[in-house]
Design a protein around this motif. Sequence first.
Motif, PDB file in Angstrom:
ATOM      1  N   PRO A 354       0.811  -1.226   0.000  1.00  0.00           N
ATOM      2  CA  PRO A 354       0.000   0.000   0.000  1.00  0.00           C
ATOM      3  C   PRO A 354       0.839   1.267   0.000  1.00  0.00           C
ATOM      4  O   PRO A 354       0.377   2.302   0.469  1.00  0.00           O
ATOM      5  CB  PRO A 354      -0.762  -0.138   1.305  1.00  0.00           C
ATOM      6  CG  PRO A 354       0.233  -0.785   2.234  1.00  0.00           C
ATOM      7  CD  PRO A 354       1.080  -1.692   1.372  1.00  0.00           C
ATOM      8  N   GLY A 355       2.069   1.178  -0.452  1.00  0.00           N
ATOM      9  CA  GLY A 355       2.946   2.340  -0.398  1.00  0.00           C
ATOM     10  C   GLY A 355       2.520   3.452  -1.331  1.00  0.00           C
ATOM     11  O   GLY A 355       1.658   3.296  -2.206  1.00  0.00           O
ATOM     12  N   ALA A 356       3.173   4.590  -1.165  1.00  0.00           N
ATOM     13  CA  ALA A 356       2.851   5.757  -1.982  1.00  0.00           C
ATOM     14  C   ALA A 356       3.122   5.499  -3.454  1.00  0.00           C
ATOM     15  O   ALA A 356       2.453   6.047  -4.323  1.00  0.00           O
ATOM     16  CB  ALA A 356       3.663   6.967  -1.496  1.00  0.00           C
ATOM     17  N   LEU A 357       4.088   4.638  -3.742  1.00  0.00           N
ATOM     18  CA  LEU A 357       4.417   4.347  -5.131  1.00  0.00           C
ATOM     19  C   LEU A 357       3.240   3.719  -5.865  1.00  0.00           C
ATOM     20  O   LEU A 357       2.971   4.027  -7.021  1.00  0.00           O
ATOM     21  CB  LEU A 357       5.627   3.416  -5.187  1.00  0.00           C
ATOM     22  CG  LEU A 357       6.190   3.078  -6.575  1.00  0.00           C
ATOM     23  CD1 LEU A 357       6.568   4.342  -7.311  1.00  0.00           C
ATOM     24  CD2 LEU A 357       7.378   2.151  -6.442  1.00  0.00           C
ATOM     25  N   SER A 358       2.500   2.858  -5.191  1.00  0.00           N
ATOM     26  CA  SER A 358       1.347   2.223  -5.840  1.00  0.00           C
ATOM     27  C   SER A 358       0.256   3.244  -6.137  1.00  0.00           C
ATOM     28  O   SER A 358      -0.416   3.164  -7.171  1.00  0.00           O
ATOM     29  CB  SER A 358       0.783   1.107  -4.946  1.00  0.00           C
ATOM     30  OG  SER A 358       0.210   1.645  -3.760  1.00  0.00           O
ATOM     31  N   ARG A 359       0.067   4.212  -5.265  1.00  0.00           N
ATOM     32  CA  ARG A 359      -0.960   5.221  -5.500  1.00  0.00           C
ATOM     33  C   ARG A 359      -0.553   6.178  -6.610  1.00  0.00           C
ATOM     34  O   ARG A 359      -1.373   6.613  -7.412  1.00  0.00           O
ATOM     35  CB  ARG A 359      -1.238   5.996  -4.212  1.00  0.00           C
ATOM     36  CG  ARG A 359      -1.842   5.137  -3.112  1.00  0.00           C
ATOM     37  CD  ARG A 359      -2.327   5.992  -1.965  1.00  0.00           C
ATOM     38  NE  ARG A 359      -1.242   6.702  -1.298  1.00  0.00           N
ATOM     39  CZ  ARG A 359      -0.524   6.181  -0.302  1.00  0.00           C
ATOM     40  NH1 ARG A 359      -0.766   4.952   0.119  1.00  0.00           N
ATOM     41  NH2 ARG A 359       0.429   6.893   0.272  1.00  0.00           N
ATOM     42  N   ARG A 360       0.706   6.490  -6.669  1.00  0.00           N
ATOM     43  CA  ARG A 360       1.177   7.411  -7.697  1.00  0.00           C
ATOM     44  C   ARG A 360       1.185   6.779  -9.084  1.00  0.00           C
ATOM     45  O   ARG A 360       1.118   7.451 -10.088  1.00  0.00           O
ATOM     46  CB  ARG A 360       2.573   7.906  -7.357  1.00  0.00           C
ATOM     47  CG  ARG A 360       2.610   8.734  -6.085  1.00  0.00           C
ATOM     48  CD  ARG A 360       4.023   9.016  -5.650  1.00  0.00           C
ATOM     49  NE  ARG A 360       4.709   9.921  -6.570  1.00  0.00           N
ATOM     50  CZ  ARG A 360       5.980  10.285  -6.409  1.00  0.00           C
ATOM     51  NH1 ARG A 360       6.674   9.820  -5.389  1.00  0.00           N
ATOM     52  NH2 ARG A 360       6.537  11.105  -7.277  1.00  0.00           N
ATOM     53  N   LEU A 361       1.288   5.425  -9.105  1.00  0.00           N
ATOM     54  CA  LEU A 361       1.370   4.759 -10.400  1.00  0.00           C
ATOM     55  C   LEU A 361       0.072   4.085 -10.790  1.00  0.00           C
ATOM     56  O   LEU A 361       0.016   3.372 -11.772  1.00  0.00           O
ATOM     57  CB  LEU A 361       2.495   3.717 -10.375  1.00  0.00           C
ATOM     58  CG  LEU A 361       3.895   4.296 -10.160  1.00  0.00           C
ATOM     59  CD1 LEU A 361       4.911   3.175 -10.130  1.00  0.00           C
ATOM     60  CD2 LEU A 361       4.240   5.257 -11.281  1.00  0.00           C
ATOM     61  N   THR A 362      -0.976   4.261  -9.992  1.00  0.00           N
ATOM     62  CA  THR A 362      -2.257   3.662 -10.341  1.00  0.00           C
ATOM     63  C   THR A 362      -2.770   4.250 -11.640  1.00  0.00           C
ATOM     64  O   THR A 362      -2.713   5.471 -11.835  1.00  0.00           O
ATOM     65  CB  THR A 362      -3.286   3.898  -9.221  1.00  0.00           C
ATOM     66  OG1 THR A 362      -2.779   3.327  -8.018  1.00  0.00           O
ATOM     67  CG2 THR A 362      -4.622   3.278  -9.560  1.00  0.00           C
TER      68      THR A 362
END
Length: 369
Positions: A354-362
């Motif tokens: 659930p890191g920020a990277l997953s949200r930024r790359l969704t």
Amino acid sequence: WPARPAPHDAGPAKGGRAVWERVAALVDRAPRRVWAFTLAGLLACAAFAPALSSRGVPFDEIFVNDAPSVAAQETLGRHFPGGAGNPAVIIADADAAGEVAAAAQGVPGVVSAHPVDGAGRPARGAPPAVDGRVRIDATLADAADSDAARETLPRLRTAVHAVPGADALVGGTTAQQYDTQRTAARDRAVIVPVVLAVILVILVALLRSLVLPVLLVATVALNFAATLGVSALVFEHLLGFTGTDASVPLYGFVFLVALGVDYNIFLMSRVREESLRHGVDEGVRIGLTATGGVITSAGVVLAATFAALGVIPLAFLVQIAFIVAFGVLLDTLVVRSLLVPALVRDLGPVAWWPGALSRRLTPGRAGPS
């Protein structure tokens, strides 16, 4: 020096980098097919892991080559009870020596039991005592390193422990092997999950994700199981071993997990850096291209180093050498080069949850500038 390295964008890749660009292109083009085939192969190898016996190495297999001591032991076994050369050693209070010897001799699988003198011969009269304790040798019907002898040992211990006031203890070669097996089994049950849990915490902190660390730890465990499966086939059908030392699987696990985690960190930390700049798909391709040569070279060097132990004519070292050398090559050439990149490429941003990277790359969200 003397070479002058060219910038990455100076032209088409050459040599080893071109090879890894082709591998990365294959993973990028058909990730699901790549991980499906590699996963199926690893699972097929891992299916043979239960066939690896870790009940100990028989005396006649300790040395890879013929040894005079092995021939002498075989000759002794043809003319005397199997356990004559290595009796079970019982230490008991001198006042109960007779009762302990009688109890031991009544155990199925025990040929004889009698107190001995200081030279190890049957005592005539009262056996010599040291601090009120005497030694009783129990000759087993089966060879001291056999499964049958190890099955006899707990019955022998139960019988002599039941003698009132004897405070009897049972040792000897068979007892050492029996206790070593039980200790090794306990160590595996404790150390393996603890090591994997610690590694999982480290990977979570490094990669800032939960899904990917679990995936990486699972691939490390699968590589170890596949290596044991192949080792079981090679040891039995090619090298002629009927078993391994009880500590061999644990040593192999520690080496392979430590090295596998190193390669995971090399690969995925670079993939994460590139994913922040270029997105998950391109990040996997660039990360694999950049680290593939380094990881593979390190794996080949380590595999060759451990394989050198195979020239020592001891079964324990030959087994460790094969497990580590083969496991490292399997990890670098298959798991870290194909399976892990293909899984991460197929999962996409989900791998970084659930890191920020997953949200930024969704999909549908803007990537980093």
